[in-house]
Design a protein around this motif. Structure first.
Motif, PDB file in Angstrom:
ATOM      1  N   UNK A  58       0.803  -1.218   0.000  1.00 49.87           N
ATOM      2  CA  UNK A  58       0.000   0.000   0.000  1.00 49.87           C
ATOM      3  C   UNK A  58       0.840   1.273   0.000  1.00 49.87           C
ATOM      4  N   UNK A  59       1.840   1.349   0.878  1.00 49.23           N
ATOM      5  CA  UNK A  59       2.653   2.560   0.979  1.00 49.23           C
ATOM      6  C   UNK A  59       4.131   2.210   1.012  1.00 49.23           C
ATOM      7  N   UNK A  60       4.644   1.587  -0.035  1.00 49.46           N
ATOM      8  CA  UNK A  60       6.056   1.190  -0.017  1.00 49.46           C
ATOM      9  C   UNK A  60       6.976   2.378  -0.226  1.00 49.46           C
ATOM     10  N   UNK A  61       8.216   2.207   0.182  1.00 48.64           N
ATOM     11  CA  UNK A  61       9.246   3.219  -0.031  1.00 48.64           C
ATOM     12  C   UNK A  61       9.622   3.221  -1.508  1.00 48.64           C
ATOM     13  N   UNK A  62       9.293   4.288  -2.225  1.00 55.05           N
ATOM     14  CA  UNK A  62       9.497   4.326  -3.673  1.00 55.05           C
ATOM     15  C   UNK A  62      10.959   4.197  -4.052  1.00 55.05           C
ATOM     16  N   UNK A  63      11.857   4.800  -3.271  1.00 56.78           N
ATOM     17  CA  UNK A  63      13.279   4.708  -3.575  1.00 56.78           C
ATOM     18  C   UNK A  63      13.790   3.285  -3.404  1.00 56.78           C
ATOM     19  N   UNK A  64      13.376   2.637  -2.303  1.00 52.46           N
ATOM     20  CA  UNK A  64      13.798   1.258  -2.066  1.00 52.46           C
ATOM     21  C   UNK A  64      13.253   0.327  -3.136  1.00 52.46           C
ATOM     22  N   UNK A  65      12.017   0.571  -3.552  1.00 55.89           N
ATOM     23  CA  UNK A  65      11.423  -0.269  -4.593  1.00 55.89           C
ATOM     24  C   UNK A  65      12.161  -0.099  -5.907  1.00 55.89           C
ATOM     25  N   UNK A  66      12.441   1.138  -6.289  1.00 59.54           N
ATOM     26  CA  UNK A  66      13.126   1.395  -7.556  1.00 59.54           C
ATOM     27  C   UNK A  66      14.478   0.690  -7.597  1.00 59.54           C
ATOM     28  N   UNK A 112      -3.059   0.964  -8.426  1.00 57.25           N
ATOM     29  CA  UNK A 112      -1.740   1.206  -7.842  1.00 57.25           C
ATOM     30  C   UNK A 112      -0.733   1.469  -8.942  1.00 57.25           C
ATOM     31  N   UNK A 113       0.146   2.417  -8.689  1.00 55.45           N
ATOM     32  CA  UNK A 113       1.063   2.882  -9.733  1.00 55.45           C
ATOM     33  C   UNK A 113       1.972   1.771 -10.224  1.00 55.45           C
ATOM     34  N   UNK A 114       2.360   0.830  -9.338  1.00 57.19           N
ATOM     35  CA  UNK A 114       3.280  -0.208  -9.788  1.00 57.19           C
ATOM     36  C   UNK A 114       2.605  -1.219 -10.689  1.00 57.19           C
ATOM     37  N   UNK A 115       1.278  -1.273 -10.693  1.00 54.57           N
ATOM     38  CA  UNK A 115       0.591  -2.072 -11.709  1.00 54.57           C
ATOM     39  C   UNK A 115       0.751  -1.419 -13.077  1.00 54.57           C
ATOM     40  N   UNK A 116       0.615  -0.105 -13.120  1.00 57.72           N
ATOM     41  CA  UNK A 116       0.784   0.604 -14.384  1.00 57.72           C
ATOM     42  C   UNK A 116       2.206   0.511 -14.903  1.00 57.72           C
ATOM     43  N   UNK A 117       3.176   0.432 -13.993  1.00 55.04           N
ATOM     44  CA  UNK A 117       4.572   0.322 -14.392  1.00 55.04           C
ATOM     45  C   UNK A 117       4.939  -1.093 -14.827  1.00 55.04           C
ATOM     46  N   UNK A 118       3.975  -2.019 -14.764  1.00 52.58           N
ATOM     47  CA  UNK A 118       4.217  -3.423 -15.091  1.00 52.58           C
ATOM     48  C   UNK A 118       5.241  -4.028 -14.135  1.00 52.58           C
TER      49      UNK A 118
END
Length: 739
Positions: free
Chosen positions: A178-186, A495-501
């Motif tokens: 739901x609220x992941x750290x975007x930098x860590x995910x990238x 969720x944005x990461x679905x759109x990012x595939x």
């Protein structure tokens, strides 16, 4: 950025696809699936459960369905225009629709008009197909539960609802999804794409843990064993019901549950008959907790106040700020199914479903009678003489062709729900592959219902290895692909990461197996890309060579193999040059020789050699494989016992599926080692021990000869033990004797 820029491969059709129908009845002799799930295949038990088929609470389910039909015509034409203009994602997507399409639009809740709930009385207008008198399946994305009147715009969040933001700092679901750290995910996604994984080893209870994380160093340590359910962020209702069923965690649960609830991929290679139920309970509890966490807009009875507050809070924000605001609430996936269970048999599926039912503690079960008839066999198929692991896998309904959708409504568990309308999917690999379809079918494959799977649980993976493993790989290849149709998705809340595939980098994969194999390791390497990391758990193996319970000389012979793909040729050449001459030279002494061949391809090669080579004309042989019918296998066993056939060829899969009680075995030659160490004990120890009793052979006269190469290290470790395997692989000598 609009859906055309970031949404992936959509056809631009706003209609919802028609999904397959879960489950099958009997042994799957019918034809399966709905139009999307495969060419004209439809199982008798796979139809949509729209009618009362007895079982507790089914009449309640019918009332809900009838209520939904009455609520279809809830919005006037002005309201529809208002909805489209307020949702630019859906407006753009639906602008691509074929004007001739007769598929009804997705039902939407009008947040800005709470009073519309009282105006939803007239039924939906019939489509063109319905006017023509054709009966068509209901839209599979349609949520057919009546809306929960307690979760509406008129309900405002409690004063303490802002504490959800604080909870997000500690709740693993919020941290991971739901609220992941975007930098860590990238960073994690980039490292996973590049194949950069850092490894760390530790001990978790008595298991050896290999921890892998994307990046230059492993970012997590082995967790401390759990002390109880209070260690996990469970929904209140689940905590109450699970507290009764899992009041005290056993050793297996203490080791694996911290990894599961931290959303790491887990390959657990120590599943046994004794701990199988414990591991299933842990996985089911985690899956239910995940599904309940994901219910942000599904209108069900939410007894957990924190999740309920989240729903109310999001809806309240949208209504208060207006739908023309820039407020973004990213809390959904493309489609509804979130959890997939892959299991080998209907009986295994029934056991897991019963665990989920008990953990939910829901009295009303729609279509439960049909489920029991299709998945449960009360009578025992086998006697107590069969091994425990065999009965654990094949007891009850052992059909390996099924698929089932399970859906949770306000107070009901619904079985046989359509895939697009289900929360949890259960299937065998074969059943799921047929549900997806193939390019050779008349209709194109449909795997959109797998696009938003966020958790995969593969139970009894060692049993799946004995089925067609390609089906498992096929299913994983089609997970988390961007859907071809919209299926009623609200892209403004995707969720944005679905759109990012990036969905496959968030998916958690859980695999329970009795042992590790190259196939399982490769599955984890190729298809487990979790940005939170992955863990492999294996026990320290003492070996089974000292557990045969008889005296027998066991000789392990190592042959040289330059590569994995050349290993079959090197094995056959060694067998022909080192083993066969002994059988021919001592033809009289070769009576009662069992040649165990794990691979069917190797079995065919050896069988053809015995049938056609002049070098073994003097050796009479029989053969039993997994494809040998019962009468032929009986003849081969009889001829072997009488001595008419001095040699018997026998495959691993034949032993797995049949567990024949072979008699007359005096010598065992393992062309290759079995994956399952239990098979080595049963073949080398059990068969030789039985012959000592039947044939009055002097103890210690039986012999075992094993062929292995350095590529058999996993199998060899389970047979000889973790402490011996390194020496046997690396030392210069190529023969090792054990007595």
């Amino acid at each position: 950025m609009g859906p055309r820029e970031r949404g992936g491969n959509f056809r631009g059709r706003g209609s919802r696809g028609r999904g397959g129908r879960g489950g099958a009845r009997g042994r799957g002799r019918g034809r399966g699936g709905s139009s999307r799930f495969g060419p004209t295949r439809r199982f008798d038990g796979d139809r949509l459960a729209d009618k009362d088929e007895s079982g507790s609470g089914e009449s309640d389910g019918i009332a809900e369905d009838e209520h939904d039909e009455e609520m279809d015509e809830t919005v006037s034409e002005d309201d529809e225009e208002e909805k489209l203009s307020a949702r630019p994602y859906m407006t753009l997507l639906q602008s691509f629709n074929d004007s001739r399409s007769s598929v009804p639009k997705a039902k939407r809740r009008k947040l800005e008009h709470p009073e519309s709930r009282q105006r939803a009385e007239s039924p939906s207008p019939p489509s063109e197909e319905e006017d023509a008198g054709e009966k068509r399946p209901e839209d599979v994305d349609q949520v057919d539960e009546e809306e929960d009147p307690t979760i509406g715009l008129d309900e405002q969040p409690d004063d303490g609802s802002d504490s959800e933001d604080e909870d997000a700092m500690t709740d693993p679901f919020d941290v991971h999804f739901a609220h992941p750290d975007e930098l860590a995910i990238a960073k994690g996604v980039k490292a996973a794409k590049d194949g950069e994984w850092a490894t760390k080893r530790a001990m978790v209870q008595s298991l050896r843990a290999t921890m892998m994380a994307p990046g230059s160093e492993c970012s997590f340590d082995a967790p401390q064993p759990a002390s109880g359910l209070d260690d996990f962020n469970l929904k209140q209702k689940l905590k109450e019901t699970a507290g009764k069923k899992m009041a005290k965690l056993d050793e297996a649960q203490k080791a694996v549950m911290p990894l599961l609830f931290d959303y790491r991929d887990v390959l657990h290679c120590d599943r046994t008959v004794s701990n199988s139920n414990s591991l299933r309970q842990a996985a089911c509890l985690h899956a239910l907790n995940h599904v309940f966490n994901s219910w942000l807009l599904v209108h069900v009875e939410l007894t957990c106040q924190r999740t309920r507050d989240r729903v109310i809070k999001d809806n309240y924000k949208l209504a208060k700020d207006g739908e023309d605001t820039e407020l973004e609430l990213r809390d959904q996936g493309f489609t509804r199914p979130k959890v997939l269970f892959l299991v080998p048999t209907r009986n295994s599926c029934a056991r897991i479903v019963n665990i989920i039912r008990d953990l939910c503690d829901i009295d009303q079960q729609e279509n439960r009678k049909r489920f029991d008839e299709s998945y449960i066999e009360a009578e025992s198929n086998f006697g107590r003489d069969r091994p425990a692991d065999f009965r654990d896998l094949f007891e009850g309904n052992d059909d390996d062709m099924f698929r089932l959708g399970v859906k949770f409504t306000r107070k009901t568990i619904k079985y046989f729900s359509q895939f697009y309308n289900s929360d949890i999917l259960f299937a065998s690999p074969l059943g799921m592959r047929m549900a997806i379809g193939s390019e050779e079918d008349k209709k194109k494959p449909d795997f959109d219902f797998l696009s938003s799977i966020e958790m995969v649980v593969v139970d009894q993976a060692d049993g799946l290895l004995m089925q067609n493993w390609e089906h498992v790989e096929y299913v994983f290849e089609h997970l988390n692909q961007q859907p071809k149709d919209a299926h009623g998705c609200d892209f403004s809340r995707l969720r944005s990461w679905y759109l990012e595939d990036w969905a496959k980098y968030f998916r958690q994969t859980i695999i329970f197996s009795a042992f590790n194999t190259p196939e399982l390791s490769e599955l984890q390497r190729l298809h487990c890309h979790n940005w939170a990391g992955k863990v492999r758990l294996q026990p320290e193996y003492p070996g089974v060579i000292q557990q045969l319970e008889i005296k027998a000389k066991q000789t392990f012979s190592r042959f040289q193999s330059v590569s994995v793909d050349k290993d079959p040729d090197a094995r056959f050449e060694y067998f022909v040059s080192a083993i066969v001459p002994t059988l021919v030279k001592r033809a009289k002494d070769s009576t009662g020789t069992l040649i165990f061949v794990p691979s069917y391809l190797d079995f065919v090669r050896v069988r053809n050699y015995f049938a056609n080579s002049p070098a073994v004309d003097s050796v009479a042989f029989g053969a039993i494989s997994e494809y040998t019918d019962v009468p032929e296998a009986s003849r081969a066993r009889s001829h072997f016992l009488s001595g008419r056939h001095r040699v018997l060829l026998y495959t691993e899969r034949a032993h797995h599926f049949r567990r024949y009680q072979l008699r007359g075995v005096q010598k065992v030659i393992c062309y290759g080692l079995p994956d399952n160490p239990i098979f080595y004990k049963e073949i080398s120890g059990g068969y030789l021990g039985q012959s000592e009793q039947d044939l009055k052979i002097e103890p210690g006269q039986g012999t075992v000869r094993v062929l292995f190469s350095k590529y058999d290290v996993m199998k060899l470790e389970r047979i000889v033990g973790s402490r011996r395997v390194g020496r046997m692989i690396q030392e210069r000598g190529d023969t090792f004797d054990f007595i």
